[in-house]
Design an enzyme around this catalytic site. Sequence first.
Site, PDB file in Angstrom:
ATOM      1  N   VAL A   1       0.856  -1.188   0.000  1.00  0.00           N
ATOM      2  CA  VAL A   1       0.000   0.000   0.000  1.00  0.00           C
ATOM      3  C   VAL A   1       0.888   1.233   0.000  1.00  0.00           C
ATOM      4  CG1 VAL A   1      -1.702   1.341   1.325  1.00  0.00           C
ATOM      5  CG2 VAL A   1      -1.898  -1.157   1.228  1.00  0.00           C
TER       6      VAL A   1
ATOM      7  N   ALA B   1       4.441   4.070   2.966  1.00  0.00           N
ATOM      8  CA  ALA B   1       3.996   2.842   2.298  1.00  0.00           C
ATOM      9  C   ALA B   1       4.151   1.707   3.301  1.00  0.00           C
ATOM     10  CB  ALA B   1       4.840   2.571   1.059  1.00  0.00           C
ATOM     11  N   LYS B   2       3.595   0.558   2.980  1.00  0.00           N
ATOM     12  CA  LYS B   2       3.799  -0.627   3.820  1.00  0.00           C
ATOM     13  C   LYS B   2       3.468  -1.845   2.994  1.00  0.00           C
ATOM     14  CE  LYS B   2       5.190  -1.254   8.076  1.00  0.00           C
ATOM     15  NZ  LYS B   2       6.136  -0.400   8.799  1.00  0.00           N
ATOM     16  N   GLY B   3       4.109  -2.968   3.360  1.00  0.00           N
ATOM     17  CA  GLY B   3       3.832  -4.225   2.668  1.00  0.00           C
ATOM     18  C   GLY B   3       3.759  -5.368   3.653  1.00  0.00           C
TER      19      GLY B   3
END
Length: 419
Positions: free
Chosen positions: A59, A104-106
């Site tokens: 995201v 962001a992040k995953g």
Amino acid sequence: MGAYNPYDNVVAMIRDAGEKLGYKESDYVATMYPERELKVSFPVRMDDGTVKMFEGYRVQHSSSRGPCKGGIRFHQDADENEVKALAAWMTFKCAVVGIPYGGAKGAVKVDPAKLSRGELERLTRRFTAMIAPMLGPERDIPAPDVNTNGEIMGWIMDTYSMLKGYAVPGVVTGKPIDIGGSLGRAEATGRGVMIVASEIMKKVGIPMKGARVVVQGMGNVGSVSARLLAEQGATIVAVSNKTGGIYKESGLDIANVLTFLDAQKERPFKEYNESGISHVSNDELLTLKTDILIPAALENQINADNAARIQAKMIVEGANGPTTVEADKILQKKGVIVVPDVLANAGGVVVSYFEWVQNIQSLMWDEDEINKTLSRIMLKAIDAVHEMHTKHNVSIRTGAYMVALKKLVAAKTTRGIFP
């Protein structure tokens, strides 16, 4: 806690900060929605020859102030709402400390403890290939998070470089030094927690020497925070990992604890020996009488069920989102000082930024320069947040969100809306 959605917390915080700053919703509405969300499903060949499917996410919350930045976690309970919330927290964290990134992040939904090293590498590389169109040094730069580390970042960097056809060290941070990692990065988040805790204690007039500290979660962040605070003269009275915790009224021998954990971060504390210790559960640990409590484990640890029993004078959030909105309100009524994650654990992203800059410039800095620059950036952010907190008579968390939102709204306003 069933339907708890951490992203609702983020939106509530943004609205609150926006109202306190006197903004109209249209000024900050863009910060309430992630820019991009990618969900992927991908196959991995297991050691026994079978093929298993895994689900992953990336995201990107905001690119108003620069490329997106944020960790990748491997956890069996990861879901889209958690990843969205973590991405948004990263946006605010970067803005609070004034570095030119958005959040962001995953995540991959997996328990990495159940994978062999070969399976973990294949999973990492395939996930990287699936999200590669979103990545790049000028676009989106991952980093380690829960259950990921420097070695995994190395695999991501190599996979992305193979797809590009040339080495791209700047695509991830938190890498091993041999392939462009930065000195000081491994302990940066914990060092930031120590700097923030020390500075806020000065501002509220609690001496660090002899201050009692409890640390939940002795992973990278918790263990470095505990060691550095002990070096500052604090007394570490209790620590834990997911196996449970240990407590010692007169203070633990933290060097001994760290040696014990060096063998294995999640080594069961019931195997630990030191005279005068007692064993406590993670819930008991959170409610011990202490000056500073550092939740450095997972989200949602301090909640409506235990907030009233918290006896700490100050909570410094080493983890992302460890305190729920309901708990925050209870703690505020009790007069507990809560130093929020977007400020307290921002040291990691600050030194990630240094690593990225070094990669782009092909120029390495020494550790002393890194630690001094980290300290300068953190102190400046603490002053800005503390000023907002006192000027508007709001919590430190709201003050931090107000500092960040001002920068985000300024960037959006200056850039305008395309087309």
